[in-house]
Design a protein around this motif. Structure first.
Motif, short mmCIF file in Angstrom:
data_model
loop_
_atom_site.label_atom_id
_atom_site.label_comp_id
_atom_site.label_asym_id
_atom_site.label_seq_id
_atom_site.Cartn_x
_atom_site.Cartn_y
_atom_site.Cartn_z
N GLY A 8 47.58 -24.69 -45.48
CA GLY A 8 46.52 -25.16 -46.37
C GLY A 8 45.31 -25.78 -45.70
N ARG A 9 45.11 -25.47 -44.43
CA ARG A 9 43.94 -25.98 -43.71
C ARG A 9 43.24 -24.79 -43.05
NH1 ARG A 9 46.10 -31.08 -40.20
NH2 ARG A 9 43.89 -31.38 -39.80
N PRO A 10 41.91 -24.85 -42.96
CA PRO A 10 41.18 -23.75 -42.29
C PRO A 10 41.58 -23.65 -40.82
CG PRO A 10 39.66 -25.28 -43.38
CD PRO A 10 41.02 -25.89 -43.45
N ILE A 11 41.56 -22.45 -40.31
CA ILE A 11 41.94 -22.24 -38.92
C ILE A 11 41.04 -23.02 -37.97
CG2 ILE A 11 40.60 -20.15 -38.50
CD1 ILE A 11 44.20 -20.92 -37.29
N GLN A 12 39.78 -23.23 -38.34
CA GLN A 12 38.88 -23.98 -37.46
C GLN A 12 39.40 -25.39 -37.22
OE1 GLN A 12 36.04 -22.58 -35.81
NE2 GLN A 12 36.60 -24.37 -34.62
N GLU A 13 40.02 -26.01 -38.22
CA GLU A 13 40.60 -27.35 -38.02
C GLU A 13 41.71 -27.31 -36.98
OE1 GLU A 13 41.76 -29.47 -41.53
OE2 GLU A 13 39.90 -28.96 -42.57
N TRP A 14 42.55 -26.30 -37.04
CA TRP A 14 43.64 -26.18 -36.06
C TRP A 14 43.09 -25.91 -34.66
CZ3 TRP A 14 47.69 -28.32 -37.79
CH2 TRP A 14 48.08 -28.19 -39.12
N LEU A 15 42.05 -25.08 -34.58
CA LEU A 15 41.44 -24.81 -33.27
C LEU A 15 40.82 -26.08 -32.69
CD1 LEU A 15 39.75 -21.37 -34.04
CD2 LEU A 15 41.93 -21.77 -32.86
N ASP A 16 40.15 -26.86 -33.53
CA ASP A 16 39.54 -28.10 -33.06
C ASP A 16 40.59 -29.11 -32.60
OD1 ASP A 16 37.01 -27.07 -33.60
OD2 ASP A 16 36.80 -28.13 -35.51
N LEU A 17 41.67 -29.27 -33.36
CA LEU A 17 42.75 -30.18 -32.96
C LEU A 17 43.33 -29.77 -31.61
CD1 LEU A 17 44.79 -30.71 -36.24
CD2 LEU A 17 43.64 -32.48 -34.92
N THR A 18 43.55 -28.48 -31.46
CA THR A 18 44.14 -27.97 -30.23
C THR A 18 43.19 -28.14 -29.05
OG1 THR A 18 45.48 -26.42 -31.48
CG2 THR A 18 45.12 -25.90 -29.15
N THR A 19 41.91 -27.86 -29.27
CA THR A 19 40.93 -28.03 -28.20
C THR A 19 40.86 -29.49 -27.75
OG1 THR A 19 39.62 -26.17 -29.01
CG2 THR A 19 38.48 -27.76 -27.60
N GLU A 20 40.84 -30.40 -28.70
CA GLU A 20 40.81 -31.82 -28.36
C GLU A 20 42.04 -32.23 -27.58
OE1 GLU A 20 40.09 -34.26 -31.80
OE2 GLU A 20 38.34 -33.08 -32.37
N ARG A 21 43.19 -31.75 -27.99
CA ARG A 21 44.43 -32.08 -27.29
C ARG A 21 44.42 -31.55 -25.87
NH1 ARG A 21 48.44 -35.80 -28.49
NH2 ARG A 21 50.34 -35.14 -27.49
N LEU A 22 43.95 -30.34 -25.69
CA LEU A 22 43.88 -29.78 -24.34
C LEU A 22 42.86 -30.52 -23.48
CD1 LEU A 22 44.11 -25.99 -25.23
CD2 LEU A 22 45.80 -27.29 -23.93
N ASP A 23 41.74 -30.94 -24.09
CA ASP A 23 40.70 -31.67 -23.35
C ASP A 23 41.14 -33.08 -22.98
OD1 ASP A 23 38.87 -29.62 -23.37
OD2 ASP A 23 37.64 -30.45 -24.97
N ASP A 24 41.58 -33.83 -23.99
CA ASP A 24 41.85 -35.25 -23.81
C ASP A 24 43.04 -35.54 -22.91
OD1 ASP A 24 39.73 -35.72 -25.47
OD2 ASP A 24 40.95 -36.17 -27.23
N ASP A 25 44.09 -34.80 -23.10
CA ASP A 25 45.33 -35.13 -22.41
C ASP A 25 45.74 -34.13 -21.35
OD1 ASP A 25 46.51 -36.18 -25.61
OD2 ASP A 25 45.64 -37.43 -24.04
N GLU A 26 44.99 -33.06 -21.24
CA GLU A 26 45.27 -32.03 -20.25
C GLU A 26 46.74 -31.61 -20.26
OE1 GLU A 26 43.67 -33.12 -16.45
OE2 GLU A 26 41.78 -33.76 -17.34
N HIS A 27 47.25 -31.36 -21.47
CA HIS A 27 48.62 -30.92 -21.63
C HIS A 27 48.76 -29.44 -21.30
CE1 HIS A 27 48.95 -34.58 -24.16
NE2 HIS A 27 50.15 -34.59 -23.62
N VAL A 50 43.04 -20.50 -28.14
CA VAL A 50 42.12 -21.49 -27.56
C VAL A 50 42.07 -21.34 -26.04
CG1 VAL A 50 41.74 -23.96 -27.17
CG2 VAL A 50 42.31 -23.13 -29.44
N ARG A 51 43.20 -21.24 -25.41
CA ARG A 51 43.22 -21.14 -23.95
C ARG A 51 42.52 -19.86 -23.47
NH1 ARG A 51 46.69 -24.45 -20.90
NH2 ARG A 51 46.86 -22.70 -19.47
N HIS A 52 42.74 -18.75 -24.16
CA HIS A 52 42.09 -17.50 -23.79
C HIS A 52 40.57 -17.59 -24.00
CE1 HIS A 52 41.51 -13.23 -23.14
NE2 HIS A 52 40.78 -13.21 -24.25
N ALA A 53 40.15 -18.16 -25.11
CA ALA A 53 38.72 -18.27 -25.42
C ALA A 53 37.99 -19.15 -24.40
CB ALA A 53 38.52 -18.81 -26.83
N ARG A 54 38.69 -20.14 -23.88
CA ARG A 54 38.08 -21.06 -22.92
C ARG A 54 38.13 -20.53 -21.50
NH1 ARG A 54 40.07 -27.00 -24.43
NH2 ARG A 54 39.07 -27.31 -22.45
N GLY A 55 38.90 -19.48 -21.30
CA GLY A 55 38.97 -18.87 -19.98
C GLY A 55 39.79 -19.63 -19.07
#
Length: 84
Positions: free
Chosen positions: A33-52, A79-84
């Motif tokens: 029930g959430r737009p995919i853009q919200e999930w992409l943003d959450l994932t991008t932030e998680r990858l950026d902030d914590d380098e998981h 997300v990982r593929h889009a960011r290269g």
């Protein structure tokens, strides 16, 4: 918000089929029930902030947000593929 924001893909042209991780996106939106853009943003932030690592972010999406493994993996892979 990350300066390396990953945008959701455009809908496919008439008669074209979506392949790869993005093929899961309509199901993810319907199921959670959430737009995919919200999930992409959450994932991008998680990858950026914590380098998981990939699987750490998949596990986080599953435990904190209730996503199934395939859906979480598709989002992180996209997300990982889009960011290269």
């Amino acid at each position: 918000m990350s300066d390396r924001r990953v945008l959701a893909p455009e809908p496919p042209a008439e008669g074209q089929k979506v392949t790869g991780p993005a093929s899961y996106f309509p199901s993810i939106e319907r199921t959670y029930g959430r737009p995919i853009q919200e999930w992409l943003d959450l994932t991008t932030e998680r990858l950026d902030d914590d380098e998981h690592a990939h699987m750490e972010v998949v596990s986080w999406l599953k435990s904190e947000h209730g996503l199934g493994h395939g859906h979480a993996n598709a989002i992180v892979a996209y997300v990982r593929h889009a960011r290269g």
